[in-house]
Design a protein around this motif. Structure first.
Motif, mmCIF file in Angstrom:
data_model
loop_
_atom_site.group_PDB
_atom_site.id
_atom_site.type_symbol
_atom_site.label_atom_id
_atom_site.label_comp_id
_atom_site.label_asym_id
_atom_site.label_seq_id
_atom_site.Cartn_x
_atom_site.Cartn_y
_atom_site.Cartn_z
ATOM 1 N N HIS A 126 -12.500 12.304 55.659
ATOM 2 C CA HIS A 126 -11.918 13.662 54.962
ATOM 3 C C HIS A 126 -12.433 13.605 53.339
ATOM 4 O O HIS A 126 -13.221 14.510 53.092
ATOM 5 C CB HIS A 126 -10.601 13.517 55.151
ATOM 6 N N VAL A 127 -12.145 12.578 52.820
ATOM 7 C CA VAL A 127 -12.417 12.415 51.322
ATOM 8 C C VAL A 127 -12.428 10.899 50.847
ATOM 9 O O VAL A 127 -12.288 10.051 51.957
ATOM 10 C CB VAL A 127 -11.501 13.065 50.181
ATOM 11 N N LEU A 128 -12.878 10.357 49.912
ATOM 12 C CA LEU A 128 -12.967 9.180 49.576
ATOM 13 C C LEU A 128 -11.731 8.367 49.637
ATOM 14 O O LEU A 128 -10.573 8.855 49.189
ATOM 15 C CB LEU A 128 -13.215 9.004 47.920
ATOM 16 N N GLY A 129 -11.774 7.514 50.614
ATOM 17 C CA GLY A 129 -10.388 6.458 50.511
ATOM 18 C C GLY A 129 -9.283 7.137 51.631
ATOM 19 O O GLY A 129 -8.486 6.664 51.917
ATOM 20 N N SER A 130 -9.790 8.161 52.321
ATOM 21 C CA SER A 130 -8.853 8.964 53.382
ATOM 22 C C SER A 130 -8.843 8.234 54.618
ATOM 23 O O SER A 130 -9.690 7.484 55.197
ATOM 24 C CB SER A 130 -9.531 10.413 53.784
ATOM 25 N N ALA A 131 -7.439 8.039 55.003
ATOM 26 C CA ALA A 131 -7.418 7.145 56.058
ATOM 27 C C ALA A 131 -6.308 7.819 57.298
ATOM 28 O O ALA A 131 -5.413 8.538 56.975
ATOM 29 C CB ALA A 131 -6.735 5.823 55.593
ATOM 30 N N GLN A 132 -6.471 7.488 58.445
ATOM 31 C CA GLN A 132 -5.538 7.423 59.481
ATOM 32 C C GLN A 132 -4.786 6.403 59.750
ATOM 33 O O GLN A 132 -5.177 5.078 59.226
ATOM 34 C CB GLN A 132 -6.354 7.785 60.841
ATOM 35 N N VAL A 133 -3.469 6.578 59.912
ATOM 36 C CA VAL A 133 -2.625 5.471 59.840
ATOM 37 C C VAL A 133 -2.232 4.988 61.247
ATOM 38 O O VAL A 133 -1.652 5.977 62.164
ATOM 39 C CB VAL A 133 -1.202 5.741 59.277
ATOM 40 N N ARG A 134 -2.346 3.887 61.385
ATOM 41 C CA ARG A 134 -2.054 3.300 62.984
ATOM 42 C C ARG A 134 -0.698 2.657 62.956
ATOM 43 O O ARG A 134 -0.701 1.680 61.889
ATOM 44 C CB ARG A 134 -3.189 2.632 63.387
ATOM 45 N N VAL A 135 0.035 2.873 63.674
ATOM 46 C CA VAL A 135 1.364 1.882 63.609
ATOM 47 C C VAL A 135 1.684 1.582 65.065
ATOM 48 O O VAL A 135 1.695 2.409 66.129
ATOM 49 C CB VAL A 135 2.495 3.058 63.360
ATOM 50 N N ARG A 136 1.901 0.287 65.258
ATOM 51 C CA ARG A 136 2.054 -0.265 66.583
ATOM 52 C C ARG A 136 3.539 -1.034 66.393
ATOM 53 O O ARG A 136 3.693 -1.747 65.368
ATOM 54 C CB ARG A 136 0.991 -1.374 66.782
ATOM 55 N N VAL A 137 4.231 -0.766 67.417
ATOM 56 C CA VAL A 137 5.370 -1.548 67.663
ATOM 57 C C VAL A 137 5.775 -1.703 68.945
ATOM 58 O O VAL A 137 5.554 -0.929 70.085
ATOM 59 C CB VAL A 137 6.783 -0.399 67.213
ATOM 60 N N GLY A 138 6.043 -3.125 69.252
ATOM 61 C CA GLY A 138 5.731 -3.651 70.588
ATOM 62 C C GLY A 138 4.512 -3.260 71.174
ATOM 63 O O GLY A 138 3.383 -3.561 70.787
ATOM 64 N N ASP A 139 4.393 -2.489 72.442
ATOM 65 C CA ASP A 139 3.146 -2.265 72.967
ATOM 66 C C ASP A 139 2.797 -0.919 72.880
ATOM 67 O O ASP A 139 2.070 -0.330 73.599
ATOM 68 C CB ASP A 139 3.296 -2.718 74.651
ATOM 69 N N GLU A 140 3.276 -0.136 71.917
ATOM 70 C CA GLU A 140 3.285 1.163 71.587
ATOM 71 C C GLU A 140 2.555 1.583 70.374
ATOM 72 O O GLU A 140 2.821 1.191 69.440
ATOM 73 C CB GLU A 140 4.636 2.209 71.699
ATOM 74 N N THR A 141 1.353 2.254 70.592
ATOM 75 C CA THR A 141 0.815 2.669 69.438
ATOM 76 C C THR A 141 0.459 4.239 69.156
ATOM 77 O O THR A 141 0.191 4.894 70.037
ATOM 78 C CB THR A 141 -0.915 2.247 69.610
ATOM 79 N N TRP A 142 0.869 4.330 67.640
ATOM 80 C CA TRP A 142 0.757 5.854 67.247
ATOM 81 C C TRP A 142 -0.253 5.814 66.169
ATOM 82 O O TRP A 142 -0.647 4.880 65.300
ATOM 83 C CB TRP A 142 2.104 6.284 66.700
ATOM 84 N N ILE A 143 -0.946 7.125 66.120
ATOM 85 C CA ILE A 143 -1.807 7.474 65.063
ATOM 86 C C ILE A 143 -1.359 8.631 64.306
ATOM 87 O O ILE A 143 -1.019 9.534 64.956
ATOM 88 C CB ILE A 143 -3.148 7.607 65.456
ATOM 89 N N VAL A 144 -1.228 8.464 62.836
ATOM 90 C CA VAL A 144 -1.135 9.848 62.133
ATOM 91 C C VAL A 144 -2.384 9.858 61.572
ATOM 92 O O VAL A 144 -2.791 9.086 60.837
ATOM 93 C CB VAL A 144 -0.008 9.598 61.225
ATOM 94 N N THR A 145 -3.198 11.106 61.735
ATOM 95 C CA THR A 145 -4.491 11.065 61.398
ATOM 96 C C THR A 145 -4.632 11.738 59.853
ATOM 97 O O THR A 145 -5.596 11.368 59.157
ATOM 98 C CB THR A 145 -5.382 12.394 62.122
ATOM 99 N N GLY A 146 -3.688 12.055 59.066
ATOM 100 C CA GLY A 146 -3.656 12.818 57.936
ATOM 101 C C GLY A 146 -4.811 14.125 58.204
ATOM 102 O O GLY A 146 -5.061 14.466 59.343
ATOM 103 N N ASP A 147 -5.545 14.332 57.031
ATOM 104 C CA ASP A 147 -6.550 15.234 57.335
ATOM 105 C C ASP A 147 -8.004 14.490 57.769
ATOM 106 O O ASP A 147 -7.985 13.408 57.400
ATOM 107 C CB ASP A 147 -7.155 15.933 55.951
ATOM 108 N N TYR A 148 -8.608 15.236 58.405
ATOM 109 C CA TYR A 148 -10.010 14.317 58.808
ATOM 110 C C TYR A 148 -10.892 15.394 59.208
ATOM 111 O O TYR A 148 -10.814 16.664 59.427
ATOM 112 C CB TYR A 148 -9.779 13.559 60.125
ATOM 113 N N LYS A 149 -12.410 14.928 59.347
ATOM 114 C CA LYS A 149 -13.197 15.559 59.816
ATOM 115 C C LYS A 149 -14.361 14.756 60.424
ATOM 116 O O LYS A 149 -14.334 13.657 60.222
ATOM 117 C CB LYS A 149 -13.857 16.616 58.522
ATOM 118 N N ARG A 150 -15.029 15.248 61.495
ATOM 119 C CA ARG A 150 -16.161 14.323 62.367
ATOM 120 C C ARG A 150 -17.681 14.700 61.662
ATOM 121 O O ARG A 150 -18.358 13.968 61.953
ATOM 122 C CB ARG A 150 -16.114 14.967 63.469
ATOM 123 N N ALA A 151 -17.725 15.717 60.768
ATOM 124 C CA ALA A 151 -19.174 16.134 60.219
ATOM 125 C C ALA A 151 -19.320 14.997 59.167
ATOM 126 O O ALA A 151 -18.666 14.441 58.580
ATOM 127 C CB ALA A 151 -19.244 17.591 59.579
#
Ligand code: ZN
Ligand code: ZN
Length: 327
Positions: free
Chosen positions: A88-113
Motif C-alpha cells: 500500500h505505502v512504505l512499511g505497510s503491513a498485514q497483521v497475521r495473528v495466530r492463537v492455537g491452530d487458528e489464523t486471522w489476517i487483518v489486511t489494513g489498506d492494500y493493493k496488488r498493482a
C-alpha cells in the motif's frame, strides 16, 4: 472470535492488543502510517521497521515503538503475531495473528498493482480475513499504472507548451512518492513540492526509494513555475497558496477519479486514476487466495462486497470501524 471490533478498535483478547486503534490503548499494532490507521496516544506501538521514520514524523519522535521486520514472529500474550507486506505505502503491513491452530489476517489498506516505492503485496493463507473494502464496487477497476503515468507526463508537457504550470494534487504520504518514482521512466527533471510533501519525500529517499529530484516551492515570481510540475496535497487546492502559480492546470491522482463526474465535482482540470488500494478484481482475488472460511470487511463499500461474497457462498459480514480516507 479471535479479533473483535470494539469502541476503541480491532481487539485481540488472547494477546491483549489492538490493531490500528482509533482511541488510545495500552498496546497497538499498526498496519501503516496513514492518519486513519495510526493515531496518537497509545502507551506502546508495534509496526514494520520501514514505517518507523514516517510514524515518528507523524506521531512524535519519542513515540514508544518496537519495530518488527516483515515475517518476524513475536508473541503478545497467547498470540503469535507477524507482519506481511500489504503493498500500500512504505512499511505497510498485514497483521497475521495466530492463537492455537487458528489464523486471522487483518489486511489494513492494500493493493496488488506494482509500486516501485514499497514491497509487493504478500498473499497469506488464513482462517478468517479482515479485509479493507474502500473501492469494493465492480465499477472500480484500475487501468495499467504505466498508462496513467504516461497521461500525467503528456498533460505536464502540454501545459508546458502553453506556458502554464501543472499542479498535481496527491496524498502527501504514498501517492506523491509513487508518482515521483514512476515519472523516472520519462524524465530526470526536478519537481516542486508543497511543504506538506517535502519531509515525507525525504523519508522515502532515506529508505532508498529512487525518485525524481525535488525542490521546495518558495515565494518566487509566477513566471518561475511556467512549465514546471508541482506536487501538493489535496488540502492545498483552492487556497491562496495556489496564486503564485498563476494560470496553472490542476490534476488529481486518486482511485475516485475512476467515476465520471468526480473530477468536475471536485473542481480539477484533469483526473488521473491512480489508487493505492485494491480494486474490485483484486479484492475478490485476495479473498479467494486467502482460502478464508470467513471474511469481515472494513472501510468503504463493505455492504456491496458482503452481498457479492454471500452470493458466492462465502461467509461474509461488515465490521464497523473508524477507518476512512487517508488524510
Ligand atoms: Zn492507507
Ligand atoms: Zn485505510
Amino acid at each position: 472470535m479471535l479479533i473483535t471490533a470494539t469502541d476503541k478498535g480491532l481487539y485481540c483478547a488472547a494477546g491483549d492488543f489492538y490493531i490500528d486503534p482509533w482511541h488510545p490503548v495500552p498496546r497497538a499494532v499498526l498496519t501503516h502510517a496513514h492518519g486513519d490507521h495510526a493515531r496518537w496516544g497509545s502507551a506502546h506501538y508495534f509496526a514494520e521497521a520501514s514505517s518507523e521514520g514516517v510514524l515518528r514524523q507523524r506521531l512524535g519522535a519519542q513515540m514508544p515503538l518496537t519495530p518488527k521486520q516483515y515475517g518476524e514472529s513475536f508473541e503478545l500474550g497467547d498470540a503469535v503475531v507477524s507482519l506481511h507486506s500489504a503493498g500500500h505505502v512504505l512499511g505497510s503491513a498485514q497483521v497475521r495473528v495466530r492463537v492455537g491452530d487458528e489464523t486471522w489476517i487483518v489486511t489494513g489498506d492494500y493493493k496488488r498493482a506494482p509500486d516501485p516505492t514499497c514491497k509487493p503485496f504478500e498473499p497469506v493463507i488464513c482462517d478468517v480475513l479482515i479485509s479493507e473494502a474502500t473501492f469494493a464496487l465492480p465499477c472500480y477497476r484500475w487501468p495499467d499504472t504505466k498508462d496513467v503515468v504516461n497521461e500525467i507526463w503528456r498533460w505536464w508537457q502540454a501545459n508546458r507548451e502553453q506556458g502554464r504550470a501543472s499542479v498535481l494534487f496527491c496524498y502527501a504520504f504514498g501517492k506523491a512518492q509513487r508518482v515521483l518514482a514512476e515519472l523516472l521512466a520519462h524524465t530526470q527533471e526536478s519537481v516542486y513540492l508543497h511543504g506538506a510533501v517535502t519531509s515525507l519525500v525525504e523519508e522515502y529517499r532515506r529508505a532508498g526509494v529512487a525518485m525524481l529530484p525535488t525542490q521546495p516551492v518558495v515565494r518566487e515570481k509566477k513566471a518561475d513555475y511556467k512549465g514546471a510540475l508541482v506536487i501538493a496535497p489535496p488540502s492545498a487546492a483552492g487556497t491562496p497558496w495556489m496564486r503564485r502559480f498563476g494560470d496553472a492546470s490542476t490534476g488529481f491522482c486518486s482511485g475516485w477519479m475512476r467515476i465520471r463526474g468526480a473530477r468536475r465535482r471536485r473542481g480539477y482540470d484533469r483526473g488521473f486514476v491512480l489508487s493505492d488500494h485494491a480494486d474490485w478484481p483484486a479484492l475478490i482475488d485476495t479473498i479467494k487466495e486467502s482460502r478464508a472460511k470467513k471474511v469481515l470487511l472494513t472501510h468503504g463499500y463493505s455492504d456491496a462486497l458482503v452481498r457479492y461474497l454471500c452470493e458466492q457462498g462465502i461467509d461474509a459480514a461488515a465490521l464497523r470501524t473508524a477507518y476512512g480516507e487517508e488524510e
